[in-house]
Design an enzyme around this catalytic site. Structure first.
Site, PDB file in Angstrom:
ATOM      1  N   THR A  49       0.830  -1.207   0.000  1.00  0.00           N
ATOM      2  CA  THR A  49       0.000   0.000   0.000  1.00  0.00           C
ATOM      3  C   THR A  49       0.862   1.254   0.000  1.00  0.00           C
ATOM      4  O   THR A  49       0.585   2.223  -0.718  1.00  0.00           O
ATOM      5  CB  THR A  49      -0.936   0.020   1.214  1.00  0.00           C
ATOM      6  OG1 THR A  49      -1.791  -1.130   1.166  1.00  0.00           O
ATOM      7  CG2 THR A  49      -1.796   1.270   1.242  1.00  0.00           C
ATOM      8  N   CYS A  50       1.922   1.231   0.796  1.00  0.00           N
ATOM      9  CA  CYS A  50       2.804   2.395   0.919  1.00  0.00           C
ATOM     10  C   CYS A  50       3.507   2.702  -0.400  1.00  0.00           C
ATOM     11  O   CYS A  50       3.659   3.870  -0.777  1.00  0.00           O
ATOM     12  CB  CYS A  50       3.839   2.139   2.005  1.00  0.00           C
ATOM     13  SG  CYS A  50       3.149   1.567   3.575  1.00  0.00           S
TER      14      CYS A  50
END
Length: 230
Positions: free
Chosen positions: A96-97
């Site tokens: 996600t990051c």
């Protein structure tokens, strides 16, 4: 001192680490509208914690293939005298990051600047080697990374969590803040802060750049979890 920043602008790719230093220029500030609700997370410090960070910075005077040295950078060096967005996340190189949060902050950097943000900082409980390499892999030119390797800042914020079940040890919960001259202006805490949560226990929405831009524009926004902290 000017805080070290991690970008790849003008740097030689041959080196195993990439970082440059840049000073922030003051920009026009846009404050929340009078009818906009500011929701603060309960128990969060009113000012950004005063901690030290150990950072690797480039120093050409060293010479050789790896001209980097260790320096200590303070919270004041990064945040004092500026209006900033600071977002913190569970780990460098995580899906996600790396796919959404960091690249979209970088992509929207100019819009943040127009709305009165001087700097955008990405923090993670990783060492400076990892954070520098992640910044290089993301081809960052604007967002600056901060290594909270000893978890000192995350602990002082009350947003450290255990992720032993993922083999992560202690990490930061995902959150963001807007702060002016170290004073927290608005928080964006992802809901459901927990210890050793499942693989699905990593919500993402409140701390997204798109949501924070809504706040800066005076639009309806998601403050996330307002009362899960110490």
């Amino acid at each position: 001192m000017s805080p070290p920043t991690t970008t790849t602008t003008g740097e030689k790719r041959a080196a195993p680490e990439e970082t440059t230093a840049a000073s922030a220029s003051k920009r026009r500030e846009t404050q929340p509208t009078s009818d906009q609700k500011t929701t603060m997370a309960s128990g969060l410090p009113k000012t950004l914690p005063a901690t030290n960070f150990r950072v690797r910075v480039r120093d050409e005077s060293i010479g050789g293939d790896n001209p980097f040295k260790w320096v200590t950078v303070t919270s004041d060096d990064y945040f004092k005298g500026k209006r900033v967005v600071l977002f913190s996340l569970p780990g460098a190189f995580t899906p996600t990051c790396s796919t959404y949060q960091l690249p979209n902050f970088e992509k929207n950097y100019d819009e943040f600047k127009k709305l009165g943000i001087d700097e955008i900082y990405c923090m993670s409980v990783n060492d400076s080697f990892v954070m520098n390499k992640w910044a290089q892999s993301q081809d960052l030119k604007h967002v600056k990374v901060i290594p909270d390797g000893n978890v000192e800042f995350s602990k002082a914020m009350g947003l450290n969590v255990q992720k032993d079940n993922h083999g992560f040890g202690q990490r930061s919960w995902r959150y963001a803040v807007v702060a002016k001259d170290m004073v927290v202006e608005q928080t964006f805490i992802e809901p459901g802060k927990c210890e050793n949560g499942s693989l699905d226990s990593d919500p993402y929405g409140a701390s997204s750049p798109e949501n924070i831009l809504k706040y800066l524009k005076g639009e309806d926004f998601d403050a996330g979890d307002p009362c899960k902290l110490r």
